[in-house]
Design a protein around this motif. Sequence first.
Motif, PDB file in Angstrom:
ATOM      1  N   HIS A  54     -13.378   1.856   9.198  1.00 30.14           N
ATOM      2  CA  HIS A  54     -12.269   1.334   8.404  1.00 30.14           C
ATOM      3  C   HIS A  54     -11.166   0.735   9.258  1.00 30.14           C
ATOM      4  O   HIS A  54     -10.935   1.168  10.379  1.00 30.14           O
ATOM      5  N   VAL A  55     -10.491  -0.258   8.686  1.00 29.02           N
ATOM      6  CA  VAL A  55      -9.344  -0.908   9.318  1.00 29.02           C
ATOM      7  C   VAL A  55      -8.094  -0.448   8.574  1.00 29.02           C
ATOM      8  O   VAL A  55      -8.063  -0.459   7.341  1.00 29.02           O
ATOM      9  N   ASP A  56      -7.078  -0.072   9.327  1.00 30.54           N
ATOM     10  CA  ASP A  56      -5.808   0.352   8.741  1.00 30.54           C
ATOM     11  C   ASP A  56      -4.914  -0.877   8.606  1.00 30.54           C
ATOM     12  O   ASP A  56      -4.505  -1.476   9.601  1.00 30.54           O
ATOM     13  N   LEU A  57      -4.608  -1.248   7.365  1.00 31.47           N
ATOM     14  CA  LEU A  57      -3.777  -2.423   7.098  1.00 31.47           C
ATOM     15  C   LEU A  57      -2.369  -2.046   6.645  1.00 31.47           C
ATOM     16  O   LEU A  57      -1.666  -2.851   6.062  1.00 31.47           O
ATOM     17  N   GLY A  58      -1.976  -0.814   6.908  1.00 33.61           N
ATOM     18  CA  GLY A  58      -0.633  -0.371   6.548  1.00 33.61           C
ATOM     19  C   GLY A  58      -0.580   0.253   5.170  1.00 33.61           C
ATOM     20  O   GLY A  58      -1.492   0.971   4.772  1.00 33.61           O
ATOM     21  N   PHE A  59       0.491  -0.046   4.443  1.00 34.65           N
ATOM     22  CA  PHE A  59       0.727   0.549   3.131  1.00 34.65           C
ATOM     23  C   PHE A  59       1.126  -0.533   2.138  1.00 34.65           C
ATOM     24  O   PHE A  59       1.695  -1.548   2.524  1.00 34.65           O
ATOM     25  N   THR A  60       0.857  -0.274   0.861  1.00 35.67           N
ATOM     26  CA  THR A  60       1.348  -1.192  -0.166  1.00 35.67           C
ATOM     27  C   THR A  60       2.862  -1.092  -0.197  1.00 35.67           C
ATOM     28  O   THR A  60       3.426  -0.033   0.085  1.00 35.67           O
ATOM     29  N   PRO A  61       3.534  -2.198  -0.541  1.00 31.01           N
ATOM     30  CA  PRO A  61       4.999  -2.179  -0.485  1.00 31.01           C
ATOM     31  C   PRO A  61       5.655  -1.256  -1.512  1.00 31.01           C
ATOM     32  O   PRO A  61       6.623  -0.574  -1.196  1.00 31.01           O
ATOM     33  N   GLY A  62       5.145  -1.200  -2.716  1.00 30.08           N
ATOM     34  CA  GLY A  62       5.819  -0.446  -3.774  1.00 30.08           C
ATOM     35  C   GLY A  62       5.649   1.051  -3.695  1.00 30.08           C
ATOM     36  O   GLY A  62       6.607   1.789  -3.483  1.00 30.08           O
ATOM     37  N   ARG A  63       4.424   1.509  -3.815  1.00 30.28           N
ATOM     38  CA  ARG A  63       4.161   2.949  -3.910  1.00 30.28           C
ATOM     39  C   ARG A  63       3.615   3.547  -2.621  1.00 30.28           C
ATOM     40  O   ARG A  63       3.210   4.697  -2.595  1.00 30.28           O
ATOM     41  N   LYS A  64       3.585   2.732  -1.583  1.00 31.35           N
ATOM     42  CA  LYS A  64       3.183   3.189  -0.244  1.00 31.35           C
ATOM     43  C   LYS A  64       1.775   3.810  -0.216  1.00 31.35           C
ATOM     44  O   LYS A  64       1.543   4.840   0.406  1.00 31.35           O
ATOM     45  N   VAL A  65       0.827   3.147  -0.874  1.00 32.70           N
ATOM     46  CA  VAL A  65      -0.566   3.574  -0.826  1.00 32.70           C
ATOM     47  C   VAL A  65      -1.151   3.120   0.510  1.00 32.70           C
ATOM     48  O   VAL A  65      -0.985   1.961   0.895  1.00 32.70           O
TER      49      VAL A  65
END
Length: 166
Positions: A54-65
């Motif tokens: 898996h590649v870590d692409l950070g978090f979603t902006p709103g709910r930090k998924v």
Amino acid sequence: MTTAGIPLDQIVVLVATGLRRPNPGDDLAELVGDPWVLENVRVENHFAPQDEDHVDLGFTPGRKVPIKLDCRFVEADLKIATGLVEPHFMAGFSSGRKVVAPGIAHHETIRTFHSARFMEHPLARECNLEGNPLHEEQLEIVKRLGEVYALNTVVDDKRNLVFCSF
């Protein structure tokens, strides 16, 4: 042999298993349904617990998924998600964005979607996309990938194909 300019040995069909077990041998053949596919292109299972896949692409902006997705899909030159559209108990409907997340997501991303904050949300329900937090976060994840195409299908009660959309 090539199709649409893509050499067959460069095509990978990635089976979106989510947190389910990989499909071995005969199970995979039944799932794919066409021996030609298995003989001519790579068909591989996604495996959510395997960190190195898996590649870590950070978090979603709103709910930090957390956005952790299978590197085979993330790094593909052409990304096509295929799936069956049907009501889903918390995502509204299946297919498209749901094939990406949770389908080919790391277990941390999947477990976040299956946490109380999503599952207990009143708008995370069957046949609802409006204000559905799971749907919204799935769209954010797909946006992070750039161009992703979807081939969505609908079947009738006898499992006959009745509609496709690309």
